[in-house]
Motif scaffolding. Structure first.
Motif, PDB file in Angstrom:
ATOM      1  N   LYS A 285       1.006   4.343  -3.201  1.00  0.00           N
ATOM      2  CA  LYS A 285       0.716   5.772  -3.053  1.00  0.00           C
ATOM      3  C   LYS A 285       1.567   6.636  -3.979  1.00  0.00           C
ATOM      4  CE  LYS A 285      -0.802   5.439   1.767  1.00  0.00           C
ATOM      5  NZ  LYS A 285      -0.545   5.842   3.173  1.00  0.00           N
TER       6      LYS A 285
ATOM      7  N   VAL B 157      -4.706  -0.237  -8.046  1.00  0.00           N
ATOM      8  CA  VAL B 157      -4.002   1.015  -8.361  1.00  0.00           C
ATOM      9  C   VAL B 157      -4.202   1.372  -9.828  1.00  0.00           C
ATOM     10  CG1 VAL B 157      -1.746   2.127  -8.494  1.00  0.00           C
ATOM     11  CG2 VAL B 157      -2.302   0.667  -6.553  1.00  0.00           C
TER      12      VAL B 157
ATOM     13  N   PHE C 228       3.496   5.236 -10.472  1.00  0.00           N
ATOM     14  CA  PHE C 228       3.485   3.855  -9.979  1.00  0.00           C
ATOM     15  C   PHE C 228       3.856   2.804 -11.035  1.00  0.00           C
ATOM     16  CE2 PHE C 228       1.272  -0.172  -9.217  1.00  0.00           C
ATOM     17  CZ  PHE C 228       1.832  -0.538  -7.998  1.00  0.00           C
TER      18      PHE C 228
ATOM     19  N   GLY D 247       1.198   7.066  -7.006  1.00  0.00           N
ATOM     20  CA  GLY D 247       0.344   7.743  -7.976  1.00  0.00           C
ATOM     21  C   GLY D 247       0.668   7.388  -9.411  1.00  0.00           C
TER      22      GLY D 247
ATOM     23  N   GLN E 165       0.825  -1.207   0.000  1.00  0.00           N
ATOM     24  CA  GLN E 165       0.000   0.000   0.000  1.00  0.00           C
ATOM     25  C   GLN E 165       0.860   1.257   0.000  1.00  0.00           C
ATOM     26  OE1 GLN E 165      -2.626  -0.389   3.340  1.00  0.00           O
ATOM     27  NE2 GLN E 165      -3.627  -2.226   2.516  1.00  0.00           N
ATOM     28  N   GLY E 166       1.998   1.188   0.685  1.00  0.00           N
ATOM     29  CA  GLY E 166       2.897   2.337   0.707  1.00  0.00           C
ATOM     30  C   GLY E 166       3.449   2.638  -0.680  1.00  0.00           C
TER      31      GLY E 166
ATOM     32  N   GLN F 290      -7.275   3.214 -10.337  1.00  0.00           N
ATOM     33  CA  GLN F 290      -7.232   4.550  -9.727  1.00  0.00           C
ATOM     34  C   GLN F 290      -6.452   5.550 -10.575  1.00  0.00           C
ATOM     35  OE1 GLN F 290      -5.923   4.378  -5.600  1.00  0.00           O
ATOM     36  NE2 GLN F 290      -6.945   2.408  -5.308  1.00  0.00           N
TER      37      GLN F 290
END
Length: 245
Positions: free
Chosen positions: A136, A173, A141, A138, A132-133, A176
């Motif tokens: 992040k 991700v 990624f 964005g 999860q870290g 997203q």
């Protein structure tokens, strides 16, 4: 110099092994041991007291599935090979097993500890927190996506386990940041393959196979540069594909 019959006989262990592994890997066979399957009673699920699974909101379950494991297929193949062999007996097989255990006891012990660490990091939430870290990051990624798979395989020693842990994160991700989910999952797999070169499990098995136990650090130093090189290439190529696709 050899007849077709003798050649076929010499290769028979590989035929037998291939057939049994194919059967054990087939969907219909796995369905027999799934919940509600004909042989589901042969699978034992043991709840571990004092634990909690955030996904199922239940206790963490230890699944013991001996009969449908691929190792069982290999064992059956060995037994059948011994039975049809003209010059190889069970006593010879047990002697060979003893020699093998004597040669591989250190890698076996190493793999057991690695699997224990992998389970602890998974059940303790450490693996998920790390994933999860990284997620992040964005829009940048995708270039880090293979790194997640690389770390996963280095920790667990298994591309399958890596995908089980991180593929859902990759797909989440992707949705997203508006990129391809299958691409990031593939990048996760490719990065994991690059980590097989430096996976402690793989290195332990490799050194034992060539009777060089104790030289694991030398092998790691030699393969690390290739693993990192592959990883950099996969990261760059994944980022390019995200732009193209």
């Amino acid at each position: 110099k050899h007849s077709v019959k003798s050649i076929m006989y010499a290769w028979s262990p590989f035929y037998i092994l291939t057939i049994f592994v194919m059967i054990w890997s087939s969907p219909f066979f796995k369905a027999l041991f799934a919940e509600g399957g004909l042989l589901s009673s042969l699978v034992w699920n043991i709840n571990i007291p004092g634990t909690f699974n955030e996904i199922t909101n239940k206790l963490i379950t230890l699944k013991i599935d001996i009969f449908s494991a691929t190792g069982t297929a290999i064992l059956i193949s060995v037994v059948i090979t011994i039975l049809i062999s003209k010059h190889f007996k069970f006593s010879d097989a047990f002697n060979l097993l003893g020699v093998t255990i004597k040669e591989l006891w250190l890698p076996i012990l190493t793999i057991c500890f690695i699997l224990a660490i992998a389970k602890i990091t998974t059940y303790g939430g450490l693996t998920g927190a790390m994933g999860q870290g990284i997620a992040k990051a964005g829009n940048i990624f995708p270039i880090l996506s293979p790194v997640l798979g690389w770390i996963g395989v280095f920790m667990t020693g298994s591309v399958v386990n890596n995908n089980t842990l991180f593929a859902p994160i990759q797909a989440s991700v992707a949705s997203q940041i508006g990129t391809s989910g299958p691409l990031l999952v593939a990048a996760n797999t490719a990065g994991g393959v690059a980590a097989k070169l430096i996976s402690p499990q793989s290195i332990a098995i490799a050194t034992a196979a060539v009777k060089e136990v104790g030289k694991e650090s030398e092998l790691l130093k030699m393969t690390l540069k290739y693993s990192v090189g592959f990883l950099i290439f996969i990261c760059i190529w994944t980022f390019i594909l995200t732009i193209i696709l």
